[in-house]
Write an enzyme that holds these catalytic residues in place. Structure first.
Site, PDB file in Angstrom:
ATOM      1  NE  ARG A 125      -3.224   0.671  -0.633  1.00  0.00           N
ATOM      2  CZ  ARG A 125      -3.644   0.516  -1.794  1.00  0.00           C
ATOM      3  NH1 ARG A 125      -3.382   1.677  -2.590  1.00  0.00           N
ATOM      4  NH2 ARG A 125      -4.338  -0.667  -2.268  1.00  0.00           N
ATOM      5  CE  LYS A 160      -1.208  28.180  -2.724  1.00  0.00           C
ATOM      6  NZ  LYS A 160      -2.105  29.061  -3.908  1.00  0.00           N
ATOM      7  CE  LYS A 192       2.814  34.031  -1.533  1.00  0.00           C
ATOM      8  NZ  LYS A 192       2.089  32.851  -1.669  1.00  0.00           N
ATOM      9  CD  GLU A 225       1.947  37.931  -3.267  1.00  0.00           C
ATOM     10  OE1 GLU A 225       1.234  38.536  -2.925  1.00  0.00           O
ATOM     11  OE2 GLU A 225       2.329  36.900  -3.182  1.00  0.00           O
ATOM     12  CG  ASP A 247      -0.433  37.298  -6.208  1.00  0.00           C
ATOM     13  OD1 ASP A 247      -0.223  35.926  -6.531  1.00  0.00           O
ATOM     14  OD2 ASP A 247      -1.165  37.556  -5.372  1.00  0.00           O
TER      15      ASP A 247
END
Length: 308
Positions: A125, A160, A192, A225, A247
């Site tokens: 698995r 992410k 950011k 950013e 962005d």
């Protein structure tokens, strides 16, 4: 155990065998990191024992199995699979038939494994879970890369990622032909929108960062950013950075920003970029395009370990 072999390959010992496999040379793909990941994943799954195998399969039983491909895409995890089998049982004999990055179709056989039946079932698995997810990421990465043809843009991943599975997800991006962005919060500074807002502006955020690096003696690349042409200009005025992120800008805004920057810093487009829009974004002249969906919104490639 993994080591370096001639020609830039890495090798790993499989019971009595020495099996050469391709491993990208990313700094995070260390023997220690891979071993830690595998052991934690096995501890999560096996606990105090694989009681299904222990209860139903004689200890002396030996069998074999192969990995059957049931979908179309790019294979990934071939260098990881033997490490899992070895951790479960060093006597298992792993034979690769395909390689990471191979284009596969239903019916292809990726590898065979032979040895104690209980051990094969215990490792099954984890091997499949990793390879299905990694192959899905590699497949989508390769697909998006085809949409960048004729441009200079390179495809980046993001943070992410799935907690405790980042090592495999970023590895899969490499296998699919993408480029890894920073691995974590520790190896690059990205200022950011929230950093900029909390610091009081672009110039203030950059200045504070330089003061921090000087105080701590660290040398880390700095990316800022920006959300508008005004912020781009502020970043240019401040200087002392290594990349400018653009962005959530429209293609027209991106073209203006690229012209304004004029090659002084590499540029990265980010924010909601999809396979429908990535080609147009690439044609604006940006150097990089980051796509979170590479790791957070992919479909796994269907694979199955079958006795034969």
């Amino acid at each position: 155990m993994i080591g370096k072999a001639p020609g830039g390959l890495y090798w790993q010992r499989q019971g009595p065998y020495l099996c050469s496999v391709q491993l990208p040379t990313a700094s995070y793909l260390t023997p220690e990191a891979l071993t830690t990941f595998i052991r934690l994943a096995l501890a999560e799954d096996v606990g105090d024992g694989d009681h299904s195998a222990l209860s139903s399969i004689p200890a002396e039983a030996r069998n074999r199995a192969h990995l059957l491909v049931k979908g179309e895409g790019i294979l990934a995890g071939m260098a990881l699979a033997p490490l899992v089998f070895e951790e479960v049982d060093p006597t298992l004999q792993f034979t690769p038939l395909l390689h990471d990055g191979a284009a596969v179709k239903p019916g292809d056989i990726a590898f065979t494994v032979e040895g104690p039946a209980r051990s094969i079932l215990t490792a099954e698995r984890l091997v499949i879970n990793c390879m299905q997810r990694m192959s899905g990421i590699a497949t989508y990465t390769a697909h998006l890369n085809t949409l960048l043809a004729g441009t200079k843009a390179q495809l980046l991943d993001t943070r992410k990622t799935t907690p405790n599975f980042r090592i495999c997800e970023k590895w899969a991006v490499l296998i699919g032909g993408g480029v890894n962005h920073r691995y974590g919060l520790f190896d690059m500074i990205i200022l950011k929108d929230n950093h900029v807002d909390y610091a009081g502006g672009v110039a203030q955020a950059i200045a504070a960062t330089h003061a921090y690096l000087a105080k701590t003696g660290r040398q880390l690349p700095i990316e800022i950013e920006t959300r508008s042409l005004a912020e781009v200009q502020q970043a240019l005025d401040a200087g002392g950075i290594d990349r400018i992120m653009l962005d959530n800008m429209s293609p027209d805004q991106l073209r203006e920003a690229v012209a304004l920057i004029g090659g002084r810093y590499p540029t990265e487009a980010s924010g909601g970029i999809t396979e429908q829009t990535i080609g147009e974004v690439a044609r604006t002249g940006v150097d990089y395009i980051s796509v979170g969906a590479l790791t957070h919104s992919v479909k796994s490639l269907d694979l199955s370990l079958k006795a034969y």
